[in-house]
Design a protein around this motif. Structure first.
Motif, PDB file in Angstrom:
ATOM      1  N   HIS A   1      -1.011   7.612  -6.460  1.00  0.00           N
ATOM      2  CA  HIS A   1      -0.875   8.868  -7.153  1.00  0.00           C
ATOM      3  C   HIS A   1      -0.377   9.913  -6.364  1.00  0.00           C
ATOM      4  O   HIS A   1       0.300  11.018  -6.797  1.00  0.00           O
ATOM      5  N   PHE A   2      -0.912   9.805  -5.066  1.00  0.00           N
ATOM      6  CA  PHE A   2      -0.500  11.202  -4.418  1.00  0.00           C
ATOM      7  C   PHE A   2       1.102  10.969  -3.951  1.00  0.00           C
ATOM      8  O   PHE A   2       1.615  12.149  -3.838  1.00  0.00           O
TER       9      PHE A   2
ATOM     10  N   LEU B   1       5.552   9.709   5.078  1.00  0.00           N
ATOM     11  CA  LEU B   1       4.815   8.733   5.624  1.00  0.00           C
ATOM     12  C   LEU B   1       3.463   8.937   5.583  1.00  0.00           C
ATOM     13  O   LEU B   1       2.623   7.965   5.303  1.00  0.00           O
ATOM     14  N   PRO B   2       2.858  10.331   5.686  1.00  0.00           N
ATOM     15  CA  PRO B   2       1.437  10.548   5.421  1.00  0.00           C
ATOM     16  C   PRO B   2       0.941   9.948   4.059  1.00  0.00           C
ATOM     17  O   PRO B   2       0.021   9.496   3.952  1.00  0.00           O
TER      18      PRO B   2
ATOM     19  N   VAL C   1       8.306  13.520   5.817  1.00  0.00           N
ATOM     20  CA  VAL C   1       7.482  14.108   4.895  1.00  0.00           C
ATOM     21  C   VAL C   1       6.602  12.977   4.033  1.00  0.00           C
ATOM     22  O   VAL C   1       5.148  13.528   3.929  1.00  0.00           O
TER      23      VAL C   1
ATOM     24  N   LEU D   1      10.825  10.324   5.789  1.00  0.00           N
ATOM     25  CA  LEU D   1       9.875   9.629   6.764  1.00  0.00           C
ATOM     26  C   LEU D   1       8.840  10.771   7.128  1.00  0.00           C
ATOM     27  O   LEU D   1       7.691  10.553   7.274  1.00  0.00           O
TER      28      LEU D   1
ATOM     29  N   ARG E   1      -0.289   6.220   3.286  1.00  0.00           N
ATOM     30  CA  ARG E   1      -1.477   5.990   3.562  1.00  0.00           C
ATOM     31  C   ARG E   1      -2.536   5.970   2.498  1.00  0.00           C
ATOM     32  O   ARG E   1      -3.671   5.483   2.548  1.00  0.00           O
ATOM     33  N   LEU E   2      -2.232   6.985   1.585  1.00  0.00           N
ATOM     34  CA  LEU E   2      -3.184   7.487   0.597  1.00  0.00           C
ATOM     35  C   LEU E   2      -2.983   6.471  -0.410  1.00  0.00           C
ATOM     36  O   LEU E   2      -2.148   5.596  -0.657  1.00  0.00           O
ATOM     37  N   ARG E   3      -3.684   6.913  -1.766  1.00  0.00           N
ATOM     38  CA  ARG E   3      -3.411   6.325  -2.835  1.00  0.00           C
ATOM     39  C   ARG E   3      -2.133   6.532  -3.467  1.00  0.00           C
ATOM     40  O   ARG E   3      -1.503   7.626  -3.242  1.00  0.00           O
TER      41      ARG E   3
END
Lengths: 324, 293
Positions: free
Chosen positions: A116-117, A108-109, A106, A104, A112-114
């Motif tokens: 493939h990130f 979690l952020p 590492v 969580l 929120r992104l697409r």
């Protein structure tokens, strides 16, 4: 060919259940050490593959570094047993909790992104986790931790106990994931997978449900990691390696993603053949062979062997229909 | 902790620069494929590794070609591989970026395990383009590293010119913005994307050819390259030429500083921590804007 036709998505649950019953009955009937060991390994990897398939098949989150959960849980369970004297069976279930916390912090952020990130981040995590573990003395460095207690010191009952434990873990993993998938949360997760924007518009808190899904997957994958540590008695940075990272992916894609039972069969096939045959070429080039097979299947049929079977049977039906 | 002396600082300054400019070359190639095709190429490090083995096979193992010739052959081969990679894999999975990511991961896995099977885990060495070393401010630098810096710099300038000043670059930027609209303007998105991906694969290989003679070649070396490339484009903002350039210098100097001042074992971990911090606090990159290409 009729058999292939029955291998469609719905029938796979039935086959899976039969395999499961057979799997449990076999070691109880025949007390063969090697057979029990083989099935234990197969079950452990099936648990890992299930957790991967849950994450990708139902949430659409592609994890290229599933061995991260395995490794963190394995190291935590080993440290608990070695330094704090927690009994192995408790440590198996406690270790994955640490994996959840670190995941969580590492991961979690990136939720929120697409998509493939997330995929690339998980992959880089295992590279870095292996490096940090290598450089940290209290984790045993490059050599890892030794002398981790086995489930039982009694060698006679040890193998059967290990097998039963692996079976319990497999049933637990299946029960948890199937219960979630069948419930209304499962519907929400699938909605997120199909169209994130539409799911958000329908009032689903996408990030929250992704987080819940990630927690479940991390815990189940962690179970396989903390169990395998007590199976072998050692843990070193190779637990984070590419082998463990790619196995769940290969096992799931071989049969078909998003089926829960598919990965179990995939794990049984791959680990069963690998551990029982022990052919020279399979030991040296196994990752190449698996990756090539799965790449070819994925390239031509996105849905794995199930998709292959469905398309073959459909084309056969069509041909049969055109005949007078 | 290692005692910090003035020589050590000079070492960090000089080696940090060589590391950074190579990283810039690597990350510009990586961000090119993302900018144009909107996909992440997980096999990006595998091309880097493949180049090392092409040179090893051509110059050491089978034929006794000169290193320059095998580098040229390797670069040309990688450009063609990149074009084939676009038509074979990328175009087939254009509508599903995650599928492409997975396919490229499997491809990287295949390449890596094939090379591991053929050449074992042993770290072979390949000949340098220029032998010997020069003393720079009291620090000994391999001539190969100087060559790497000069070549990378030249390639970066050429790449910048190609993308922002040439007609092909205008087409590349147009396709990156909107493939359909560029098709209406008389640009073929397919061939432009194929060129861009071929270029990206070739840049990765050239970086490999420049760096590997100083180090060794192993089947696993590509993954570190992927780590750095990803860290840099996240830090600099995806598809941002200047952002990636600045981020390469940040990551390069941080890496070399950690390597020399803390522990060689932790190289790579520092840039990963930077990525996690950036993702937490500034997911849009340090400049906070994502430009085309």
């Amino acid at each position: 060919m009729a058999i292939i036709y029955y291998l469609t998505k719905r029938k796979i649950r039935l086959i899976g259940a039969l395999v499961l019953i057979f799997d449990w009955l076999l070691p109880q009937a025949i007390h063969a050490e090697y057979l029990m060991y083989l099935l234990t390994i197969m079950n452990t990897y099936a648990v890992l593959a299930i957790s991967w398939d849950f994450l990708f098949g139902y949430l659409g989150l592609l994890s290229l570094g599933h061995s991260f959960f395995m490794g963190v849980a394995g190291y935590s369970a080993a440290l608990m047993a070695l330094n704090y004297g927690i009994p192995p069976i408790a440590a198996i279930f406690l270790g994955p909790l640490v994996a959840i916390v670190i995941t969580l912090a590492v991961g979690l952020p990136s939720l929120r992104l697409r998509g493939h990130f997330f995929a690339l981040l998980t992959f880089l995590l295992i590279l870095v986790a292996a490096k940090i573990t290598d450089a940290t003395p209290w984790l045993g460095g490059h050599d890892g931790l030794f002398g981790i207690p086995f489930l039982s010191s009694d060698m006679v009952i040890k193998r059967l106990l290990e097998f039963n434990m692996s079976f319990v873990l497999l049933v637990f993993a299946l029960a948890v994931t199937l219960a979630i998938v069948k419930s209304r949360y499962g519907l929400m997760l699938q909605a997120i997978r199909e169209d994130e924007v539409a799911a958000r518009a329908a009032g689903i808190d996408v990030t929250k449900y992704k987080m819940y899904g990630l927690i479940v997957s991390a815990y189940v994958a962690g179970l396989s990691g903390s169990f395998i540590v007590f199976l072998s008695g050692v843990v070193n940075p190779t637990i984070y390696g590419l082998d463990n990272a790619s196995y769940p992916l290969i096992m799931s894609f071989l049969i078909g993603r998003g089926t829960i039972f598919g990965p179990v069969i995939g794990a049984y096939l791959i680990k069963g053949i690998e551990e029982s045959l022990r052919i020279e070429i399979l030991l040296k080039a196994r990752l190449f062979i698996y990756a090539t097979i799965v790449f070819l299947i994925f390239y031509f049929y996105r849905g794995g062997l199930i998709d292959v079977a469905r398309q073959i049977s459909e084309s056969m039906k069509k041909r049969g229909g055109s005949r007078p | 902790m290692i005692e910090i002396t003035s020589t050590l600082i000079t070492v960090v300054l000089i080696y940090g620069f060589t590391e950074s400019i190579i990283l810039a070359l690597i990350s510009e190639g990586f961000s090119l494929i993302f900018g144009v095709a909107k996909v992440i190429d997980v096999a990006y490090g595998a091309w880097y590794m493949l180049m090392g083995y092409i040179i090893y096979v051509l110059s050491v193992k089978l034929l006794n070609l000169s290193v320059y010739l095998s580098t040229l052959i390797g670069a040309a081969a990688l450009f063609l591989i990149g074009i084939g990679y676009y038509y074979g894999v990328n175009r087939r999975m254009r509508e599903a970026p995650l599928d492409f990511l997975l396919a490229s991961f499997l491809l990287a896995l295949m390449l890596q395990s094939f090379i591991r099977w053929m050449f074992t885990d042993f770290s072979w060495s390949i000949p340098m383009h220029i032998g010997g070393s020069t003393s720079l401010f009291g620090v000994s630098v391999f001539n190969q590293q100087t060559l790497a810096v000069v070549t990378s710099f030249a390639l970066l300038v050429m790449l910048w010119w190609l993308i922002y000043r040439s007609k092909l670059g205008m087409a590349i930027r147009a396709v990156a913005q909107d493939p359909m609209a560029s098709l209406l303007m008389g640009v073929k998105p397919d061939s432009i994307m194929a060129y861009a991906i071929g270029l990206s694969v070739m840049l990765s290989g050239i970086a490999g050819a420049l760096v590997s003679p100083v180090e060794h070649i192993t089947p696993f070396m590509g993954w570190d390259v992927l780590t750095y490339a990803f860290a840099i484009v996240v830090l600099g903002g995806l598809g941002d030429f200047r952002g990636a350039l600045l981020a390469s210098f940040i990551i390069g100097y941080v890496e070399v500083a950690v390597l020399n001042f803390v522990s060689p074992l932790l190289a790579g971990a520092a840039s990963m921590i930077a990525v996690v911090l950036v993702l937490w606090f500034r997911p849009q990159g340090i400049f906070g804007r994502s430009r085309e290409v």
